[in-house]
Design an enzyme around this catalytic site. Structure first.
Site, PDB file in Angstrom:
ATOM      1  CE  LYS A 190     -12.357  24.290 -20.702  1.00  0.00           C
ATOM      2  NZ  LYS A 190     -13.349  23.684 -21.716  1.00  0.00           N
ATOM      3  CB  THR A 216     -15.612  23.827 -18.418  1.00  0.00           C
ATOM      4  OG1 THR A 216     -15.449  23.710 -19.761  1.00  0.00           O
ATOM      5  CG2 THR A 216     -16.636  22.923 -17.498  1.00  0.00           C
ATOM      6  CG  ASP A 217     -13.909  28.772 -22.950  1.00  0.00           C
ATOM      7  OD1 ASP A 217     -13.117  27.995 -23.305  1.00  0.00           O
ATOM      8  OD2 ASP A 217     -14.368  29.849 -22.977  1.00  0.00           O
ATOM      9  CG  PHE A 273      11.697  -8.123   3.470  1.00  0.00           C
ATOM     10  CD1 PHE A 273      10.775  -7.230   4.155  1.00  0.00           C
ATOM     11  CD2 PHE A 273      11.129  -9.140   2.624  1.00  0.00           C
ATOM     12  CE1 PHE A 273       9.477  -7.496   4.438  1.00  0.00           C
ATOM     13  CE2 PHE A 273       9.556  -9.349   2.950  1.00  0.00           C
ATOM     14  CZ  PHE A 273       9.028  -8.595   3.879  1.00  0.00           C
ATOM     15  NE  ARG A 298      14.592  -5.072   0.966  1.00  0.00           N
ATOM     16  CZ  ARG A 298      13.167  -5.312   0.988  1.00  0.00           C
ATOM     17  NH1 ARG A 298      12.625  -6.085   0.353  1.00  0.00           N
ATOM     18  NH2 ARG A 298      12.656  -4.291   1.518  1.00  0.00           N
ATOM     19  CD  GLN A 303       5.696  -3.342   4.374  1.00  0.00           C
ATOM     20  OE1 GLN A 303       6.788  -3.270   4.103  1.00  0.00           O
ATOM     21  NE2 GLN A 303       4.631  -4.225   4.220  1.00  0.00           N
ATOM     22  CG  ASN A 359       9.653  -3.451  -2.680  1.00  0.00           C
ATOM     23  OD1 ASN A 359      10.670  -2.820  -2.989  1.00  0.00           O
ATOM     24  ND2 ASN A 359       9.803  -4.361  -1.707  1.00  0.00           N
ATOM     25  CG  HIS A 412      10.277  -6.250  -6.418  1.00  0.00           C
ATOM     26  ND1 HIS A 412      10.348  -6.168  -5.055  1.00  0.00           N
ATOM     27  CD2 HIS A 412       9.039  -6.399  -6.740  1.00  0.00           C
ATOM     28  CE1 HIS A 412       9.017  -6.431  -4.467  1.00  0.00           C
ATOM     29  NE2 HIS A 412       8.289  -6.605  -5.560  1.00  0.00           N
TER      30      HIS A 412
HETATM   31  O1  LIG Z   1       9.857  -4.266   2.136  1.00  0.00           O
HETATM   32  C1  LIG Z   1       9.111  -5.005   1.878  1.00  0.00           C
HETATM   33  N1  LIG Z   1       8.030  -5.266   2.339  1.00  0.00           N
HETATM   34  C2  LIG Z   1       6.957  -6.327   2.011  1.00  0.00           C
HETATM   35  O2  LIG Z   1       5.915  -6.361   2.388  1.00  0.00           O
HETATM   36  C3  LIG Z   1       7.642  -7.139   1.075  1.00  0.00           C
HETATM   37  N2  LIG Z   1       7.224  -8.265   0.633  1.00  0.00           N
HETATM   38  C4  LIG Z   1       8.004  -8.804  -0.158  1.00  0.00           C
HETATM   39  O3  LIG Z   1       7.733  -9.825  -0.939  1.00  0.00           O
HETATM   40  N3  LIG Z   1       9.093  -7.967  -0.163  1.00  0.00           N
HETATM   41  C5  LIG Z   1       8.752  -6.929   0.743  1.00  0.00           C
HETATM   42  N4  LIG Z   1       9.662  -5.932   1.169  1.00  0.00           N
END
Ligand SMILES: O=c1[nH]c(=O)c2[nH]c(=O)[nH]c2[nH]1
Length: 302
Positions: free
Chosen positions: A15, A60-61, A160, A177, A223, A249, A251
């Protein structure tokens, strides 16, 4: 068996997404536990698939009813409830060799009245969802715990740059950023927590560590940030064998205000919802055995 015969492969059933709310009301100050639980059994269900023979099919019940009956005794941490279900089904029916039990915990805060938390009124908060997954195969038990939609943003402390440029690269380099994401994290217990607070205390501490690391690491890439988050958890908890993170990410693009005769010193952004970078990583202890079966049914993770 003749080549080309059709046979049953891996299967599981149960379930899905049982909605369970338990109120602990022994004292005037009630406590609420709000879960969505999925129970699935694995074992010898071949006769059902091939001949419609239901003699080994724990309905499942019934699986759903067992969950609600167990909740009568108290739920505890989601991992504890799932382990109880795993034990019950795996030891209670000889042909059931294991299964998969998953929970999401939805969080409620107390309503504040005149600055005081109310005893029995709750408000759904925008907090993350806590997750738990128990899989059992005979005596082998995998316990994963995690969270999803832990939404975080830092308004500076993120850069970045230094990435390769080719004819398709338009992204400007930046040394300041916004970094924003919705953290999905899973961690695998090699040893189950037995200290004070057990799974609940570990959950709270891991959540705090993820947040503090996100805040404190000066980020050169998402990362790098998520690796640091996973590493902080492994450094603090010897009983956790690996951490997997999946982070969009989210943006935030600086809006060009020049057409309006205005500058924009990092203050006005367009928060895009898609597309988004999707950054995923496993953070693990060197030399420790991998457990791919623990992750086989976790969607979206490599
Ligand atoms: O922290 C980031 N990792 C990426 O791999 C990546 N690629 C991107 O266009 N911006 C970012 N920012």
């Amino acid at each position: 068996m003749a080549a080309g015969d059709v046979v049953l492969g891996e299967n599981q059933y149960g379930k899905a997404e049982c909605r369970l709310v338990r109120i602990d009301r022994e004292v005037a100050r009630h406590r609420i536990t709000d879960l969505t639980v999925t129970s699935q059994l694995r074992g010898d269900f071949e006769a059902c698939h091939t001949d419609g023979d239901n003699s080994q099919v724990v309905a499942t019940d019934t699986q759903k009813n067992t969950l609600y009956a167990f909740a009568r005794d108290g739920v505890g941490a989601p991992e504890e409830l799932l382990l109880r279900l795993a034990e019950h089904f795996t030891t209670g029916f000889p042909w059931v060799v294991g299964g998969r039990w998953e929970a999401q915990q939805h969080s409620w805060d107390r309503v504040e009245v005149d600055g005081a938390p109310h005893d029995h009124s709750f408000v759904r908060t925008g907090r993350e969802t806590r997750t738990a997954l128990v899989q059992r195969d005979g005596d082998e038990v995998f316990v994963l715990a995690g969270l999803r939609d832990l939404t975080v943003l830092k308004s500076t402390g993120s850069e970045f740059h230094g990435f390769p440029r080719d004819r398709y690269t338009t992204l400007p380099e930046t040394d300041d950023r916004i970094l924003a994401t919705d953290v999905t994290a899973w961690w695998r217990y090699a040893e189950l927590p037995d200290g004070p607070g057990g799974f609940d205390a570990t959950y709270a501490a891991v959540r705090d560590l993820l947040l503090a690391t996100f805040a404190e690491v000066h980020s050169l890439a998402l990362q790098q940030t998520i690796f640091a988050m996973g590493k902080a958890v492994l450094d603090a908890f010897p009983g956790i064998a690996e951490v997997r993170l999946s982070c969009p990410n989210n943006h935030h693009f600086l809006v060009d205000l020049e057409p309006f005769g205005l500058d924009n010193p990092g203050e006005v952004f367009f928060a895009a919802d898609r597309p988004y970078g999707l950054i995923q990583a496993t953070v693990q202890r060197e030399g420790e055995a991998r457990k791919p079966r623990a992750w086989a049914t976790v969607a979206g993770f490599a």
